[in-house]
Design a protein around this motif. Structure first.
Motif, mmCIF file in Angstrom:
data_model
loop_
_atom_site.group_PDB
_atom_site.id
_atom_site.type_symbol
_atom_site.label_atom_id
_atom_site.label_comp_id
_atom_site.label_asym_id
_atom_site.label_seq_id
_atom_site.Cartn_x
_atom_site.Cartn_y
_atom_site.Cartn_z
ATOM 1 N N LEU B 33 0.789 -1.223 0.000
ATOM 2 C CA LEU B 33 0.000 0.000 0.000
ATOM 3 C C LEU B 33 0.831 1.287 0.000
ATOM 4 C CD1 LEU B 33 -2.986 0.371 -0.272
ATOM 5 C CD2 LEU B 33 -3.163 0.685 2.213
ATOM 6 N N PRO B 34 1.877 1.379 0.831
ATOM 7 C CA PRO B 34 2.687 2.615 0.816
ATOM 8 C C PRO B 34 3.259 2.925 -0.566
ATOM 9 C CG PRO B 34 3.203 1.328 2.746
ATOM 10 C CD PRO B 34 2.308 0.475 1.901
ATOM 11 N N MET B 35 3.652 1.876 -1.303
ATOM 12 C CA MET B 35 4.178 2.104 -2.658
ATOM 13 C C MET B 35 3.082 2.700 -3.532
ATOM 14 S SD MET B 35 7.065 0.514 -2.108
ATOM 15 C CE MET B 35 7.527 -0.533 -0.754
ATOM 16 N N VAL B 36 1.895 2.094 -3.405
ATOM 17 C CA VAL B 36 0.763 2.587 -4.193
ATOM 18 C C VAL B 36 0.501 4.039 -3.849
ATOM 19 C CG1 VAL B 36 -1.691 2.292 -4.665
ATOM 20 C CG2 VAL B 36 -0.217 0.273 -4.376
ATOM 21 N N GLY B 37 0.515 4.348 -2.527
ATOM 22 C CA GLY B 37 0.268 5.714 -2.072
ATOM 23 C C GLY B 37 1.260 6.684 -2.699
ATOM 24 N N LEU B 38 2.506 6.256 -2.751
ATOM 25 C CA LEU B 38 3.559 7.106 -3.318
ATOM 26 C C LEU B 38 3.268 7.386 -4.788
ATOM 27 C CD1 LEU B 38 6.212 8.343 -2.316
ATOM 28 C CD2 LEU B 38 7.390 6.346 -3.233
ATOM 29 N N LEU B 39 2.877 6.319 -5.510
ATOM 30 C CA LEU B 39 2.598 6.476 -6.946
ATOM 31 C C LEU B 39 1.375 7.358 -7.165
ATOM 32 C CD1 LEU B 39 3.295 2.846 -8.228
ATOM 33 C CD2 LEU B 39 4.662 4.901 -8.636
ATOM 34 N N VAL B 40 0.335 7.173 -6.314
ATOM 35 C CA VAL B 40 -0.911 7.934 -6.483
ATOM 36 C C VAL B 40 -0.675 9.421 -6.243
ATOM 37 C CG1 VAL B 40 -3.191 8.361 -5.462
ATOM 38 C CG2 VAL B 40 -2.453 6.020 -5.976
ATOM 39 N N ARG B 41 0.136 9.744 -5.249
ATOM 40 C CA ARG B 41 0.322 11.141 -4.871
ATOM 41 C C ARG B 41 1.450 11.834 -5.633
ATOM 42 N NH1 ARG B 41 -2.115 12.560 -0.008
ATOM 43 N NH2 ARG B 41 -1.337 14.626 -0.493
ATOM 44 N N THR B 42 2.102 11.107 -6.504
ATOM 45 C CA THR B 42 3.173 11.735 -7.278
ATOM 46 C C THR B 42 2.607 12.801 -8.220
ATOM 47 O OG1 THR B 42 4.450 9.701 -7.245
ATOM 48 C CG2 THR B 42 5.022 11.301 -8.940
ATOM 49 N N VAL B 247 8.654 13.319 -4.987
ATOM 50 C CA VAL B 247 9.426 13.083 -6.214
ATOM 51 C C VAL B 247 10.756 12.395 -5.886
ATOM 52 C CG1 VAL B 247 10.669 14.211 -8.098
ATOM 53 C CG2 VAL B 247 8.355 14.957 -7.501
ATOM 54 N N LEU B 248 11.419 12.903 -4.849
ATOM 55 C CA LEU B 248 12.693 12.291 -4.451
ATOM 56 C C LEU B 248 12.490 10.831 -4.031
ATOM 57 C CD1 LEU B 248 14.137 15.257 -2.377
ATOM 58 C CD2 LEU B 248 15.120 14.344 -4.484
ATOM 59 N N SER B 249 11.392 10.602 -3.299
ATOM 60 C CA SER B 249 11.096 9.240 -2.848
ATOM 61 C C SER B 249 10.868 8.325 -4.035
ATOM 62 C CB SER B 249 9.862 9.231 -1.951
ATOM 63 O OG SER B 249 10.078 10.049 -0.845
ATOM 64 N N LEU B 250 10.146 8.870 -5.037
ATOM 65 C CA LEU B 250 9.857 8.071 -6.225
ATOM 66 C C LEU B 250 11.156 7.647 -6.906
ATOM 67 C CD1 LEU B 250 7.459 7.079 -8.015
ATOM 68 C CD2 LEU B 250 7.970 9.023 -9.493
ATOM 69 N N VAL B 251 12.098 8.581 -6.967
ATOM 70 C CA VAL B 251 13.386 8.261 -7.594
ATOM 71 C C VAL B 251 14.065 7.117 -6.843
ATOM 72 C CG1 VAL B 251 15.706 9.129 -8.064
ATOM 73 C CG2 VAL B 251 13.711 10.579 -8.531
#
Lengths: 345, 271
Positions: B33-42, B247-251
């Motif tokens: 879920l946290p990964m999904v959250g990161l992608l959704v809020r990017t 954004v940094l987290s996504l990287v």
């Protein structure tokens, strides 16, 4: 090049203590059952297992205080241990490289060895893609490529299937005959030992129990192990002329040779005849035994018998049917005196 | 005779017990879920320009360089250390092995404090370094590498030691009978045989170094362009500019996934 070695390796509940002398050009086979210590002896010669005591001299040069990498040896391992990450060529070139040859020169030397083994076209193959027979030859080429003065072979044919073994055994015999140095090989297969070696050294329980040419050992076994290997019945007893009283049964066997004192008596299972009823007119070499088991042995049937004397008899399948032989049955056992062989113990 | 009827799900072990399946699913959701959250809020629309912002690339560059240098240092010192632990019986080997694994369980912040006490300007060794060579490690890029290597090296050592223990020693014996010295055996036989283990260890080590936060911020501080690695930048950005942090987290997430994919065959899919 003469190898003279006294090998003593002490382990908890095991002691290897053997003296070996091998002449230049001679091939000696260490033969023995599993756990007899023959591989330990070979590893001690290689320097892979430290000696507890003793010494190893090759032409007067002592080897026992040197590490394996400084001994003039070549070794073929039971499952070859070809380096999986190197091609056949680089496996063979490994030794010459360690001896200081440059990469190209070592590869040329290696290529020469592979060509001699008829493997030039497999030079760039990785070990896993080689057949058992090919891998065996690469392993032999790798061991010979360092120009060893002492060649050590650990069960060189045991990893091969029966069909390949016959072919590779003949090739190996040819190679060993052409090898100028000293060669010691280890095997538990008597046929392999007899085909490949000039002399057999039989090891049991960490000590030498018998040695001699294959014919001497096969004809005059001195332990049950050797007798079983060569397929003979073997007994100890004391001779008085042509009569031998067997230990401990007390049964008297008539033999052809004249001896006095402790002797071995050996005879092949084919010299044994079995009868349901006591046969007429053959009072000698006759006793009653109980069949312990019956098994097929080539195109003959091997009947094992208990009783005063344990003995193996080879009879035809027809005879088994006619006599109605079954395990547990009591039968009369007779041995032809003319097929026995008695020799001093 | 009639055979007993069996469930079609699994003929050997029978029905799947829900008491195991339910927690398994919860665990899966918890991890995913946290990964999904990161992608959704990017902020996908402004992703390009945000990535191009000077601070981001600087932090990423610094992170990649320091993590790679730390991994290189770990390889140079860690592989021989693993070999020593696996192959040489010396007194106190068990103690040394325990010491090697300490940074694995030590909170990274504590590691950073310990590094300061030893390598700081007034530290046991740092004092001497400062006097003799006139240089000090804390709050420099080299300090970042030291902090990352300290935390990441156990991963490499444990992985390589395991590979060395699993390797067939008889290949080394065969090499010795061919005249190879111990160094040649190590270089030409041992290393190639355990290469997969070294690669796996190096990748784990690199990933751990890349994500290092606690020891780095304690020992090397948080100076943009000098010691501010990606994780530090994420933490800082979260206070002032949450979108930048995402954004940094996504990287970092992308880099982690790439690492995971490169290890897929060895670790994730292994039975």
């Amino acid at each position: 090049m003469t190898l003279q070695a006294h090998l003593v390796v002490e382990r908890p509940r095991f002691l290897l203590d053997i003296e070996l002398k091998v002449d230049q050009g001679e091939v000696v086979a260490l033969l023995g059952p599993n756990g007899a210590g023959k591989t330990t002896a070979l590893r001690a010669l290689a320097g892979l297992t430290p000696l507890s005591r003793g010494r190893i001299d090759l032409d007067g040069e002592s080897l026992h205080d040197k590490g394996p990498e400084r001994r003039p040896i070549g070794m073929v391992f039971q499952d070859y241990l070809l380096f999986p990450h190197l091609s056949a060529l680089d496996n063979v070139a490994f030794g010459p490289r360690c001896q200081g040859l440059g990469k190209e020169q070592a590869r040329r030397t290696a290529m020469g060895w592979l060509a001699q083994m008829g493997l030039a076209e497999y030079a760039h193959a990785k070990p896993r893609s080689l057949s058992g027979g090919q891998a065996q030859r690469v392993a032999l080429a790798r061991a010979l490529a360092v120009n060893p003065r002492l060649l050590l072979l650990d069960e060189p044919l045991s990893a091969l299937d029966a069909h390949t073994r016959v072919e590779i055994r003949a090739q190996l015999r040819h190679r060993l005959a052409g090898f100028a140095g000293t060669c010691v090989l280890v095997t538990h297969d008597p046929l392999e030992a007899m085909v490949l070696a000039d002399r057999l050294v039989v090891i049991e329980g960490g000590g030498i129990v018998q040695q001699g040419s294959p014919a001497e050992v096969a004809g005059n076994p001195r332990t049950d192990y050797v007798a079983r290997l060569v397929g003979l019945n073997l007994y100890q007893g004391s001779a008085d002329g042509q009569a031998v009283t067997l230990d401990p049964s007390g049964i008297v066997l008539r033999v052809t040779e004249h001896h006095r004192g402790p002797v071995f008596v050996a005879f092949p299972p084919s010299a044994v005849a079995l009868y349901r009823e006591r046969p007429e007119g053959t009072p000698r070499n006759l006793w009653q035994g109980r069949i312990s088991h019956i098994e097929r042995h080539g195109d003959q049937v091997r009947v094992s018998l208990d009783g005063p004397v344990r003995v193996g008899a080879d009879v035809t399948p027809v005879a088994v049917a006619e006599l109605g032989l079954t395990p547990g049955q009591q039968v009369w056992v007779s041995v032809k005196a003319t097929e026995t062989h008695a020799y001093p113990a | 005779m009639a055979t007993p009827r069996r469930s079609s799900v699994n003929p050997v072990t029978g029905r799947i017990p829900w008491i195991l399946v339910l927690p398994a699913l919860i665990g899966l959701v918890f991890l995913a879920l946290p990964m999904v959250g990161l992608l959704v809020r990017t902020p996908w629309s402004t992703l390009g320009e945000r990535l191009a912002a000077p601070g981001v690339l600087e932090a990423l560059r610094l992170s990649l360089i320091t993590a790679t240098c730390a991994t290189a240092a770990c390889l140079v010192f860690g592989v021989p250390l693993a070999w020593l632990l696996a192959r040489v019986a010396f007194p106190g080997r068990r103690l040394v092995r325990a010491l090697v694994t300490v940074p694995l369980v030590l909170p990274p912040v504590v590691g950073g404090v310990a590094l300061l006490l030893v390598l700081g300007r007034r530290g046991l060794v740092g004092q001497w370094l400062d006097q003799v060579f006139g240089f000090s490690l804390p709050f420099t890029t080299a300090g970042v590498v030291v902090a990352e290597a300290f935390v990441a090296m156990p991963f490499l050592v444990i992985s390589v030691e395991g590979a060395l223990r699993a390797a067939d020693l008889r290949y080394e014996e065969a090499a010795a009978t061919l005249g190879a010295s111990r160094w040649t055996v190590f270089r030409r036989v041992t290393l190639p045989l355990v290469a997969p283990g070294i690669t796996a260890g190096a990748v784990l080590c690199w990933a751990r170094a890349l994500g290092e936060f606690g020891a780095t911020i304690t020992f090397a501080g948080n100076f943009p362009g000098q010691t501010q690695t990606m994780p530090l930048a994420v933490y800082l950005a979260l206070e002032s500019d949450p979108e930048a942090a995402i954004v940094l987290s996504l990287v970092l997430l992308v880099v982690s996934v790439v690492v995971l994919a490169s290890l897929r065959d060895r670790w994730v899919n292994s039975p």
